[in-house]
Design a protein around this motif. Structure first.
Motif, PDB file in Angstrom:
ATOM      1  N   ASP A 118       0.841  -1.207   0.000  1.00 44.38           N
ATOM      2  CA  ASP A 118       0.000   0.000   0.000  1.00 44.38           C
ATOM      3  C   ASP A 118       0.876   1.258   0.000  1.00 44.38           C
ATOM      4  O   ASP A 118       0.609   2.221  -0.735  1.00 44.38           O
ATOM      5  CB  ASP A 118      -0.907   0.031   1.227  1.00 44.38           C
ATOM      6  N   ILE A 119       1.895   1.260   0.852  1.00 49.09           N
ATOM      7  CA  ILE A 119       2.774   2.422   0.963  1.00 49.09           C
ATOM      8  C   ILE A 119       3.497   2.673  -0.354  1.00 49.09           C
ATOM      9  O   ILE A 119       3.611   3.816  -0.809  1.00 49.09           O
ATOM     10  CB  ILE A 119       3.769   2.237   2.127  1.00 49.09           C
ATOM     11  N   ASN A 120       3.945   1.603  -0.988  1.00 52.02           N
ATOM     12  CA  ASN A 120       4.619   1.755  -2.282  1.00 52.02           C
ATOM     13  C   ASN A 120       3.661   2.275  -3.351  1.00 52.02           C
ATOM     14  O   ASN A 120       4.062   3.063  -4.220  1.00 52.02           O
ATOM     15  CB  ASN A 120       5.228   0.426  -2.720  1.00 52.02           C
ATOM     16  N   LYS A 121       2.399   1.858  -3.279  1.00 50.30           N
ATOM     17  CA  LYS A 121       1.398   2.370  -4.227  1.00 50.30           C
ATOM     18  C   LYS A 121       1.207   3.879  -4.044  1.00 50.30           C
ATOM     19  O   LYS A 121       1.075   4.627  -5.017  1.00 50.30           O
ATOM     20  CB  LYS A 121       0.055   1.659  -4.025  1.00 50.30           C
ATOM     21  N   ALA A 236      -3.917   6.488  -5.733  1.00 51.54           N
ATOM     22  CA  ALA A 236      -3.344   5.141  -5.673  1.00 51.54           C
ATOM     23  C   ALA A 236      -4.406   4.057  -5.664  1.00 51.54           C
ATOM     24  O   ALA A 236      -4.094   2.863  -5.750  1.00 51.54           O
ATOM     25  CB  ALA A 236      -2.464   5.012  -4.432  1.00 51.54           C
ATOM     26  N   GLY A 237      -5.679   4.461  -5.549  1.00 53.10           N
ATOM     27  CA  GLY A 237      -6.775   3.498  -5.554  1.00 53.10           C
ATOM     28  C   GLY A 237      -6.920   2.716  -4.260  1.00 53.10           C
ATOM     29  O   GLY A 237      -7.414   1.590  -4.255  1.00 53.10           O
ATOM     30  N   ILE A 238      -6.499   3.329  -3.149  1.00 56.14           N
ATOM     31  CA  ILE A 238      -6.599   2.673  -1.835  1.00 56.14           C
ATOM     32  C   ILE A 238      -7.854   3.186  -1.139  1.00 56.14           C
ATOM     33  O   ILE A 238      -8.020   4.389  -0.945  1.00 56.14           O
ATOM     34  CB  ILE A 238      -5.344   2.953  -0.986  1.00 56.14           C
ATOM     35  N   SER A 239      -8.737   2.273  -0.770  1.00 53.38           N
ATOM     36  CA  SER A 239     -10.049   2.669  -0.248  1.00 53.38           C
ATOM     37  C   SER A 239     -10.091   2.794   1.274  1.00 53.38           C
ATOM     38  O   SER A 239     -11.103   3.203   1.838  1.00 53.38           O
ATOM     39  CB  SER A 239     -11.108   1.657  -0.694  1.00 53.38           C
ATOM     40  N   LYS A 240      -9.023   2.426   1.957  1.00 59.47           N
ATOM     41  CA  LYS A 240      -9.005   2.525   3.415  1.00 59.47           C
ATOM     42  C   LYS A 240      -9.084   3.990   3.853  1.00 59.47           C
ATOM     43  O   LYS A 240      -8.689   4.892   3.122  1.00 59.47           O
ATOM     44  CB  LYS A 240      -7.715   1.923   3.969  1.00 59.47           C
TER      45      LYS A 240
END
Length: 305
Positions: A118-121, A236-240
């Motif tokens: 996630d962090i890399n994204k 990044a497309g992260i939904s959290k």
């Protein structure tokens, strides 16, 4: 005696006698000002020396109907209790009308943790070829690589970074100082940012030693850091639900998962109590199970008949 007079006295008490951080201080004072507004608008301008337990109970009930979180409700009650305890100790009142107030029962609150993927994204979503992108890359790396609070991040001074020994001197809650190690990778990024990007900025004289600056050459605000992270995670497309604190939690959790002693993590996070760190850093159930099976002495003992 007026609400404003006592709120001002309360603010001074919290600042100088309780040594509250600015953020906590602002929250407590803001909570009591809301109570003041309720007392003036809904209770016929009743003063803090005569307001009753029933009045406070009705106020809390009114707020609870507005769909605020349980954590917000708990903080209101904490603020109110602190205020009336102060009035009691200052002999403004002979009783404490907040003594019987009860807050909502809070479960264990654990924010989302980011995986290394996630962090890399998030980092991949940064336009690192731009000056702004290089600054934002450093911000993410320091939040995750050092586990510092956002309030600490925006106050980091260049003079408090030791590139020879690779650590940052951080001034935390209650003006407590701690020294947080810098990974070589993070140190190189910061040095490059200072020399190649920040050196080109027009800097306000008051902020010549501040590491991260906004477009006006002054220190960044907490809100701007939140916005930067929100934009990057969306991209990044992260939904959290992610905030600066998520990186701090991820820092601690990843260290614990990789075998770092909890007391070292406590020192790096700046927690005064190991209990806070133990709650803050959690492991998945299966990881705990594996740790017990692999390391507990009883699991190494063979039963003989």
């Amino acid at each position: 005696m007026t609400w404003d007079e006592k709120i001002k006295d309360f603010e001074i008490f919290l600042r100088f006698e309780r040594n509250f951080s600015e953020n906590t201080l602002d929250a407590y004072v803001r909570d009591i000002k809301k109570l003041r507004d309720y007392a003036q608008d809904d209770l016929g301008n009743i003063s803090p020396d005569v307001i009753s337990y029933e009045n406070l109970q009705e106020y809390i009930f009114t707020l609870s109907k507005q769909k605020f979180s349980e954590r917000s409700q708990a903080r209101w009650i904490s603020s109110i209790k602190a205020f009336f305890k102060f009035l009691l100790e200052d002999e403004i009142r002979e009783d404490n009308p907040s003594a019987l107030l009860e807050g909502p029962k809070l479960g264990l609150y654990l924010p989302d943790t980011l995986s290394l993927s996630d962090i890399n994204k998030i980092i991949d979503a940064i336009e690192v070829h731009t000056d702004l992108g290089k600054r934002n890359h450093c911000i993410i790396e320091v939040l995750y690589g050092c586990g510092i609070r956002v309030s600490e991040l925006i106050d980091v001074k260049i003079s408090n970074i030791n590139f020879k020994e690779n650590y940052i001197k951080v001034i935390g809650k209650g003006n407590k100082t701690r020294f947080v190690p810098l990974a070589n990778y993070t140190a190189d990024l910061l040095l490059n940012y200072i020399q190649e990007v920040r050196s080109k900025n027009k800097v306000n004289k008051k902020f010549e030693d501040t590491l991260f600056l906004n477009s006006r050459g002054t220190s960044m605000s907490r809100v701007i850091v939140f916005i930067i992270i929100k934009e990057l995670t969306d991209k990044a497309g992260i939904s959290k639900k992610i905030s600066p604190h998520t990186f701090r939690h991820s820092f601690a959790t990843h260290l614990l998962q990789n075998g770092v002693d909890l007391r070292y993590i406590q020192e790096m996070l700046g927690h005064s109590s190991i209990t806070t760190t133990a709650v803050y850093t959690h492991l998945k159930t299966e990881e705990l199970r594996d740790a017990i099976l692999n390391y507990h002495p009883r699991n190494k003992v063979k039963i003989t008949e």
